[in-house]
Motif scaffolding. Structure first.
Motif, PDB file in Angstrom:
ATOM      1  N   ILE A  65     -60.051 -23.613 -94.999  1.00 45.42           N
ATOM      2  CA  ILE A  65     -59.203 -24.145 -96.063  1.00 45.42           C
ATOM      3  C   ILE A  65     -58.150 -25.119 -95.516  1.00 45.42           C
ATOM      4  O   ILE A  65     -57.741 -26.050 -96.193  1.00 45.42           O
ATOM      5  N   ASP A  66     -57.745 -24.946 -94.259  1.00 45.86           N
ATOM      6  CA  ASP A  66     -56.752 -25.848 -93.663  1.00 45.86           C
ATOM      7  C   ASP A  66     -57.387 -27.005 -92.892  1.00 45.86           C
ATOM      8  O   ASP A  66     -56.695 -27.759 -92.220  1.00 45.86           O
ATOM      9  N   LEU A  67     -58.723 -27.124 -92.972  1.00 45.02           N
ATOM     10  CA  LEU A  67     -59.497 -28.183 -92.307  1.00 45.02           C
ATOM     11  C   LEU A  67     -59.435 -28.121 -90.783  1.00 45.02           C
ATOM     12  O   LEU A  67     -59.762 -29.084 -90.103  1.00 45.02           O
ATOM     13  N   SER A  68     -59.026 -26.972 -90.229  1.00 43.98           N
ATOM     14  CA  SER A  68     -58.927 -26.877 -88.772  1.00 43.98           C
ATOM     15  C   SER A  68     -60.291 -26.691 -88.101  1.00 43.98           C
ATOM     16  O   SER A  68     -60.458 -27.022 -86.937  1.00 43.98           O
ATOM     17  N   GLN A  69     -61.265 -26.137 -88.835  1.00 42.61           N
ATOM     18  CA  GLN A  69     -62.611 -25.956 -88.301  1.00 42.61           C
ATOM     19  C   GLN A  69     -63.608 -26.412 -89.356  1.00 42.61           C
ATOM     20  O   GLN A  69     -63.520 -26.000 -90.511  1.00 42.61           O
ATOM     21  N   CYS A  70     -64.540 -27.249 -88.965  1.00 43.36           N
ATOM     22  CA  CYS A  70     -65.539 -27.758 -89.903  1.00 43.36           C
ATOM     23  C   CYS A  70     -66.918 -27.721 -89.262  1.00 43.36           C
ATOM     24  O   CYS A  70     -67.048 -27.797 -88.044  1.00 43.36           O
TER      25      CYS A  70
END
Length: 165
Positions: A65-70
């Motif tokens: 949700i925080d875009l830290s892992q994709c």
């Protein structure tokens, strides 16, 4: 220097929480990838139209949700949108009935990119038009659609990505 007992316990607790969060993320990612591979028709589709051409897009990625892992789970689509022509997006009800976000990315003549985000409330729009300028100072180069899925610690974002230039 030796850590005190309390500090060791805090570090251990934080480490356990990080492992649990990582396991939850990997579990959700596994389910999404399995659904994509088993039955891609179950995933929401976004239809893009520009200058007489239409494409249907599936999610390209899944992120925390925080875009830290994709992780890339599908294709990044390409649709030529000539300068001055609009990009029209039609969303499935799975997307439009939830809160979702659109990020339009523009590039200036020097190659600098800027994003124009917009959040849509549930039921606000089944279709959206993204304007493209004929001015080379602000060329539309792509769009991303973000949809939150899951709940609590398992929440993440499905991301559709369309390159327009």
């Amino acid at each position: 220097m030796m850590m005190r007992s309390r500090t060791k316990k805090i570090v251990a607790a934080i480490s356990v929480l990080m492992v649990v969060a990582l396991v939850a993320y990997v579990s959700v990612l596994f389910v999404i990838i399995k659904n994509i591979n088993d039955d891609p028709e179950k995933l929401p589709v976004i239809t893009a139209y520009a200058h007489g051409k239409t494409i249907e897009t599936n999610p390209a990625g899944f992120c925390t949700i925080d875009l830290s892992q994709c992780a890339q789970v599908g294709d990044i689509y390409a649709l030529d949108v000539p300068a001055g022509y609009p990009l029209q997006l039609s969303l499935s009800t799975d997307v439009s009935d939830a809160q979702w976000a659109l990020l339009a990315v523009y590039e200036d003549a020097d190659g600098n990119q800027t994003g124009e985000p917009r959040v849509f409330e549930p039921g606000e729009a089944l279709a959206v038009t993204v304007e493209s300028s004929s001015d080379p100072v602000k060329q539309l180069v792509g769009v991303e659609i973000h949809l939150a899925v899951g709940e609590g610690s398992e929440q993440g974002l499905l991301i559709w990505s369309i390159k327009t230039a």
